[in-house]
Design an enzyme around this catalytic site. Structure first.
Site, short mmCIF file in Angstrom:
data_model
loop_
_atom_site.label_atom_id
_atom_site.label_comp_id
_atom_site.label_asym_id
_atom_site.label_seq_id
_atom_site.Cartn_x
_atom_site.Cartn_y
_atom_site.Cartn_z
CG HIS A 1 3.83 1.52 -2.47
ND1 HIS A 1 2.68 2.18 -2.87
CD2 HIS A 1 3.53 0.90 -1.31
CE1 HIS A 1 1.73 1.96 -1.97
NE2 HIS A 1 2.22 1.19 -1.01
CB THR B 1 1.85 0.90 -6.48
OG1 THR B 1 1.65 1.47 -5.19
CG2 THR B 1 2.74 1.80 -7.31
CG ASP C 1 3.05 5.04 -4.99
OD1 ASP C 1 1.84 5.13 -4.70
OD2 ASP C 1 3.71 4.02 -4.80
#
Length: 178
Positions: free
Chosen positions: A23, A144, A121
């Site tokens: 990530h 991601t 994210d």
């Protein structure tokens, strides 16, 4: 015509990855591309992740270029070598659930340049969206997940309906081999 030069203020984007290697790598690449296009970037890590990045890359590895900086939020992870990966992961998740929102809002309000946008994210969506709403800053979620992972999530219901999941028989053998 006035020949005075005007200084145009660059948009300031805060980028928040989920504290996991893949990530962070994906979000860092996005942040670098945005910075290359002229945006000011603040990349937010947990303290534990920041320390790991400095350990692996050296003490000056995160000295960004002008307009690109790294900031940290507390995470509550012990800094002892005895802590296992599972313990660290559990503590990070617990910290995200209990401390992320307040710590992130505190960080953003202390920044010199007011952020114009947040990119989070997708795995942090609940916390990041709450923070963005409280701060009145637009937000975008960036997932991601790799394409194969996305397709796995996308097709899982179909695999269950067709009886291919959970894995059994020769599918289980193929999964073990590959």
């Amino acid at each position: 015509m006035d020949s005075m030069a005007t200084t145009e203020k660059k948009p300031h984007v805060i980028v928040i990855p989920f504290p996991d290697q893949s990530h962070i790598k994906a979000m860092l690449k996005l942040a670098e591309l945005l910075h290359h296009k002229g945006l000011q970037i603040t990349f937010v890590n947990t303290e534990f992740v920041q320390e790991r990045l400095l350990e692996s890359g050296g003490p000056h590895s995160l000295d960004g270029s002008p307009g690109f900086r790294f900031e940290t939020i507390p995470d509550g992870v012990p800094r002892s070598p005895e802590a296992s990966g599972d313990t660290i992961r559990d503590l990070l998740m617990e910290s995200l659930e209990t401390n992320f929102l307040g710590c992130f809002i505190d960080l953003v309000t202390k920044l010199q340049d007011a952020p114009t946008f947040i990119i989070s994210d997708g795995f942090l969506s609940i916390f990041a969206i709450d923070a963005a709403q409280k701060l009145g800053i637009p937000i975008m979620m960036y997932w991601t997940l790799a394409a194969c992972g996305y397709m796995g999530f996308y097709q899982i219901q179909s695999l269950f309906e067709k009886g291919f999941a959970p894995l059994k028989g020769w599918f289980l053998l193929l999964a073990y081999i590959f």
